[in-house]
Design a protein around this motif. Structure first.
Motif, PDB file in Angstrom:
ATOM      1  N   GLY A 166      -1.434  -1.231  15.986  1.00 35.90           N
ATOM      2  CA  GLY A 166      -1.725  -1.089  15.726  1.00 35.90           C
ATOM      3  C   GLY A 166      -1.588   0.245  15.061  1.00 35.90           C
ATOM      4  O   GLY A 166      -0.509   0.687  13.817  1.00 35.90           O
ATOM      5  N   LEU A 167      -2.046   1.649  15.755  1.00 31.83           N
ATOM      6  CA  LEU A 167      -0.803   2.717  15.119  1.00 31.83           C
ATOM      7  C   LEU A 167       0.415   3.100  15.171  1.00 31.83           C
ATOM      8  O   LEU A 167       1.407   3.589  14.499  1.00 31.83           O
ATOM      9  CB  LEU A 167      -1.851   4.237  16.179  1.00 31.83           C
ATOM     10  CG  LEU A 167      -3.220   4.610  16.141  1.00 31.83           C
ATOM     11  CD1 LEU A 167      -3.764   5.731  16.882  1.00 31.83           C
ATOM     12  CD2 LEU A 167      -3.473   4.941  14.438  1.00 31.83           C
ATOM     13  N   GLY A 168       1.105   2.469  16.716  1.00 31.40           N
ATOM     14  CA  GLY A 168       2.305   2.141  16.547  1.00 31.40           C
ATOM     15  C   GLY A 168       2.950   1.589  15.699  1.00 31.40           C
ATOM     16  O   GLY A 168       4.090   2.589  15.529  1.00 31.40           O
ATOM     17  N   ARG A 169       2.658   1.089  14.769  1.00 30.58           N
ATOM     18  CA  ARG A 169       3.111   0.041  14.080  1.00 30.58           C
ATOM     19  C   ARG A 169       3.289   0.700  12.707  1.00 30.58           C
ATOM     20  O   ARG A 169       4.303   0.673  12.284  1.00 30.58           O
ATOM     21  CB  ARG A 169       2.247  -1.146  13.266  1.00 30.58           C
ATOM     22  CG  ARG A 169       2.818  -2.483  12.114  1.00 30.58           C
ATOM     23  CD  ARG A 169       2.518  -2.942  12.947  1.00 30.58           C
ATOM     24  NE  ARG A 169       2.586  -3.811  11.484  1.00 30.58           N
ATOM     25  CZ  ARG A 169       1.753  -5.282  11.243  1.00 30.58           C
ATOM     26  NH1 ARG A 169       0.226  -6.118  11.807  1.00 30.58           N
ATOM     27  NH2 ARG A 169       2.332  -5.916   9.560  1.00 30.58           N
ATOM     28  N   TRP A 170       2.303   1.723  12.588  1.00 30.75           N
ATOM     29  CA  TRP A 170       2.053   2.264  11.427  1.00 30.75           C
ATOM     30  C   TRP A 170       2.886   3.386  11.920  1.00 30.75           C
ATOM     31  O   TRP A 170       3.598   4.126  10.627  1.00 30.75           O
ATOM     32  CB  TRP A 170       0.923   2.547  11.181  1.00 30.75           C
ATOM     33  CG  TRP A 170       0.006   2.027  10.066  1.00 30.75           C
ATOM     34  CD1 TRP A 170      -1.011   1.622   9.864  1.00 30.75           C
ATOM     35  CD2 TRP A 170       0.104   2.794   8.838  1.00 30.75           C
ATOM     36  NE1 TRP A 170      -1.629   0.966   8.902  1.00 30.75           N
ATOM     37  CE2 TRP A 170      -0.555   1.457   8.074  1.00 30.75           C
ATOM     38  CE3 TRP A 170       1.128   2.942   7.572  1.00 30.75           C
ATOM     39  CZ2 TRP A 170      -0.488   1.595   6.403  1.00 30.75           C
ATOM     40  CZ3 TRP A 170       1.558   2.476   6.127  1.00 30.75           C
ATOM     41  CH2 TRP A 170       0.531   1.607   5.847  1.00 30.75           C
ATOM     42  N   LEU A 171       3.355   3.817  13.294  1.00 34.56           N
ATOM     43  CA  LEU A 171       4.475   5.335  12.544  1.00 34.56           C
ATOM     44  C   LEU A 171       5.448   4.432  12.779  1.00 34.56           C
ATOM     45  O   LEU A 171       6.653   5.543  12.425  1.00 34.56           O
ATOM     46  CB  LEU A 171       3.457   6.312  14.437  1.00 34.56           C
ATOM     47  CG  LEU A 171       2.765   6.739  14.567  1.00 34.56           C
ATOM     48  CD1 LEU A 171       2.042   6.646  16.433  1.00 34.56           C
ATOM     49  CD2 LEU A 171       2.793   8.058  13.982  1.00 34.56           C
ATOM     50  N   ALA A 172       5.668   4.008  13.750  1.00 31.10           N
ATOM     51  CA  ALA A 172       7.178   2.519  12.617  1.00 31.10           C
ATOM     52  C   ALA A 172       7.774   2.954  10.926  1.00 31.10           C
ATOM     53  O   ALA A 172       8.698   2.942  10.981  1.00 31.10           O
ATOM     54  CB  ALA A 172       7.305   1.420  13.236  1.00 31.10           C
ATOM     55  N   ARG A 173       6.342   3.025  10.803  1.00 31.78           N
ATOM     56  CA  ARG A 173       7.012   2.580   8.840  1.00 31.78           C
ATOM     57  C   ARG A 173       6.682   4.128   8.839  1.00 31.78           C
ATOM     58  O   ARG A 173       7.730   4.368   7.859  1.00 31.78           O
ATOM     59  CB  ARG A 173       5.913   2.072   7.863  1.00 31.78           C
ATOM     60  CG  ARG A 173       5.934   1.664   7.082  1.00 31.78           C
ATOM     61  CD  ARG A 173       5.236   1.299   5.546  1.00 31.78           C
ATOM     62  NE  ARG A 173       5.071   1.270   4.660  1.00 31.78           N
ATOM     63  CZ  ARG A 173       4.246   0.726   3.365  1.00 31.78           C
ATOM     64  NH1 ARG A 173       2.949  -0.080   4.097  1.00 31.78           N
ATOM     65  NH2 ARG A 173       4.627   0.849   2.088  1.00 31.78           N
ATOM     66  N   LEU A 174       6.294   5.333   8.850  1.00 30.12           N
ATOM     67  CA  LEU A 174       6.554   6.915   8.806  1.00 30.12           C
ATOM     68  C   LEU A 174       7.597   6.574   8.567  1.00 30.12           C
ATOM     69  O   LEU A 174       7.879   6.971  10.040  1.00 30.12           O
ATOM     70  CB  LEU A 174       4.745   7.225   8.913  1.00 30.12           C
ATOM     71  CG  LEU A 174       3.703   6.637   8.912  1.00 30.12           C
ATOM     72  CD1 LEU A 174       2.927   7.345   8.854  1.00 30.12           C
ATOM     73  CD2 LEU A 174       3.121   6.512   7.194  1.00 30.12           C
ATOM     74  N   PRO A 175       8.319   8.018   7.630  1.00 31.21           N
ATOM     75  CA  PRO A 175       9.358   8.325   8.446  1.00 31.21           C
ATOM     76  C   PRO A 175       9.273   9.584   9.308  1.00 31.21           C
ATOM     77  O   PRO A 175      10.819  10.322   9.278  1.00 31.21           O
ATOM     78  CB  PRO A 175       9.954   9.195   6.802  1.00 31.21           C
ATOM     79  CG  PRO A 175       8.470   9.313   6.181  1.00 31.21           C
ATOM     80  CD  PRO A 175       7.205   8.133   6.645  1.00 31.21           C
ATOM     81  N   ALA A 224       0.720  -1.265   0.074  1.00 30.32           N
ATOM     82  CA  ALA A 224      -0.344  -0.566  -0.104  1.00 30.32           C
ATOM     83  C   ALA A 224       0.576   1.213   0.212  1.00 30.32           C
ATOM     84  O   ALA A 224       0.664   1.889   0.542  1.00 30.32           O
ATOM     85  CB  ALA A 224      -1.209   0.000   1.592  1.00 30.32           C
ATOM     86  N   PRO A 225       1.948   1.576  -0.872  1.00 28.17           N
ATOM     87  CA  PRO A 225       2.826   2.621  -0.830  1.00 28.17           C
ATOM     88  C   PRO A 225       2.013   3.966  -0.872  1.00 28.17           C
ATOM     89  O   PRO A 225       2.408   5.269  -0.722  1.00 28.17           O
ATOM     90  CB  PRO A 225       3.217   2.139  -1.692  1.00 28.17           C
ATOM     91  CG  PRO A 225       2.568   1.351  -2.958  1.00 28.17           C
ATOM     92  CD  PRO A 225       2.008   0.391  -2.102  1.00 28.17           C
ATOM     93  N   THR A 226       0.524   4.172  -1.768  1.00 33.28           N
ATOM     94  CA  THR A 226       0.213   5.258  -1.768  1.00 33.28           C
ATOM     95  C   THR A 226      -0.674   5.671  -1.051  1.00 33.28           C
ATOM     96  O   THR A 226      -1.285   7.191  -0.089  1.00 33.28           O
ATOM     97  CB  THR A 226      -1.117   5.377  -3.231  1.00 33.28           C
ATOM     98  OG1 THR A 226      -1.955   3.947  -2.679  1.00 33.28           O
ATOM     99  CG2 THR A 226      -0.489   5.069  -4.443  1.00 33.28           C
ATOM    100  N   LEU A 227      -1.057   4.596   0.286  1.00 35.82           N
ATOM    101  CA  LEU A 227      -1.366   5.094   1.278  1.00 35.82           C
ATOM    102  C   LEU A 227      -0.921   5.240   2.270  1.00 35.82           C
ATOM    103  O   LEU A 227      -0.626   6.324   3.178  1.00 35.82           O
ATOM    104  CB  LEU A 227      -2.123   3.429   1.367  1.00 35.82           C
ATOM    105  CG  LEU A 227      -3.112   3.477   3.166  1.00 35.82           C
ATOM    106  CD1 LEU A 227      -4.250   4.586   2.841  1.00 35.82           C
ATOM    107  CD2 LEU A 227      -3.522   2.392   3.766  1.00 35.82           C
ATOM    108  N   ALA A 228       0.384   4.732   2.466  1.00 34.72           N
ATOM    109  CA  ALA A 228       1.536   5.625   3.524  1.00 34.72           C
ATOM    110  C   ALA A 228       1.829   6.392   2.614  1.00 34.72           C
ATOM    111  O   ALA A 228       2.324   7.081   3.738  1.00 34.72           O
ATOM    112  CB  ALA A 228       2.830   4.172   3.306  1.00 34.72           C
ATOM    113  N   GLU A 229       1.887   7.147   1.954  1.00 34.21           N
ATOM    114  CA  GLU A 229       2.589   8.213   0.926  1.00 34.21           C
ATOM    115  C   GLU A 229       1.042   9.260   1.823  1.00 34.21           C
ATOM    116  O   GLU A 229       1.819  10.004   2.026  1.00 34.21           O
ATOM    117  CB  GLU A 229       2.115   8.655  -0.413  1.00 34.21           C
ATOM    118  CG  GLU A 229       3.051  10.174  -0.599  1.00 34.21           C
ATOM    119  CD  GLU A 229       3.422   9.858  -2.071  1.00 34.21           C
ATOM    120  OE1 GLU A 229       3.846  10.952  -2.844  1.00 34.21           O
ATOM    121  OE2 GLU A 229       2.922   8.696  -3.103  1.00 34.21           O
TER     122      GLU A 229
END
Length: 233
Positions: free
Chosen positions: A184-193, A152-157
C-alpha cells in the motif's frame, strides 16, 4: 461488517476473489471486468467487500471505463454498498476517506448521474501533517485505493510533503514482512512525485509481490502501481 454463518464463505475470501479480479483486469488478463459480475447485487458479503476495497472495486474503469462496464448494474451494487455501510459519527479518518474515495470513483468511472450518490462526507487531513511517521504509514497504507489517478488530489498533495516519512514506513514494513502495508505504501509512493530515488521502489515492489505468497490485495496494489505509474518492473 457482515455476520458469518457456519459453513458460509468468509468475507475475507470474497474480498480476495474480488481483489484478484481487479488485479487481473489491471494486468490485461482474464475476462472483461464488470464489478456487478464479480460482486452480485443483494449479497451482503459482496456489499461489505466493496466497502473494504473502496475505490479499487472500480479501478479497472480508470483504464478506459467506456470499454467495459456493467452499466446500471454496477451503479446499483455500488449504491447499495454505500447505503449499507456509511461511516458512523465515530468513524475513523481512514473509514471516512475510504468512503469518500468510493464516491469519487463512482462519479469518475461509472456512467450515471450525481443523483445516484450520497454527498461525500468531509474528511479531515490534519493527521497527514501531525502523525508521527509510523502512524502515518499505517493510515496511508490502508488508503492505498485512493492512489488511483485523479482521486483525492488534496490528500495526495499533502502526502507529497511527507514522501521521506512514507519511504521510511515502506522500508520498515518490508523488514517486518508486513507485505500488505508495504504494498500500500509502495503504491502511494509510485503516485507521489518525489519518492526518494535511493529507496529502490521498483525492485521493492517486485520483491513484495514475490514474498507475499499470492496475497490478492498485495497483488492488486503492485499491479496498480505498475499499470498506472510504471513502477514495480
Amino acid at each position: 461488517m457482515a455476520e458469518q454463518t457456519q459453513g458460509a464463505v468468509p468475507l475475507s475470501a470474497v474480498i480476495a476473489d474480488a481483489a484478484q479480479g481487479v488485479a487481473l483486469a489491471l494486468r490485461g488478463e482474464g475476462d472483461p471486468y464488470a464489478l456487478s459480475r464479480v460482486l452480485r447485487q443483494g449479497d451482503a458479503l459482496a456489499l461489505a467487500a466493496i466497502r473494504v476495497l473502496g475505490a479499487d472495486a472500480l479501478a479497472p474503469y480508470a483504464l478506459d471505463h467506456r470499454a467495459v462496464h456493467g452499466g446500471e448494474d454496477d451503479t446499483t451494487v455500488v449504491r447499495e454498498a454505500l447505503a449499507a455501510y456509511p461511516p458512523g459519527t465515530d468513524a475513523s479518518e481512514v473509514s471516512v476517506w475510504s468512503y469518500r474515495g468510493l464516491i469519487e470513483a463512482s462519479h469518475a468511472f461509472l456512467p450515471s448521474g450525481a443523483d445516484h450518490w450520497p454527498q461525500a462526507p468531509h474528511a479531515g487531513a490534519a493527521w497527514v501533517a501531525n502523525d508521527p511517521w509510523p502512524k502515518l504509514s499505517h493510515r496511508v497504507s490502508q488508503l492505498a485505493a485512493l492512489a488511483l489517478p485523479g482521486l483525492a488530489p488534496t490528500l495526495a498533495e499533502s502526502l507529497a510533503a511527507r514522501s521521506d516519512d512514507l519511504a521510511r514506513g515502506f522500508v520498515r514494513a518490508v523488514r517486518r514482512r508486513d507485505w500488505l502495508q508495504a504494498a500500500g505504501l509502495g503504491r502511494w509512493l509510485a503516485r507521489l512525485p518525489e519518492a526518494p530515488p535511493s529507496l529502490g521502489l521498483d525492485a521493492g515492489l517486485v520483491f513484495i509481490r514475490q514474498m507475499s505468497g499470492g496475497d490478492a490485495r498485495v497483488t492488486l496494489h503492485v499491479a496498480a502501481a505498475r499499470r498506472f505509474y510504471g513502477r514495480g518492473g
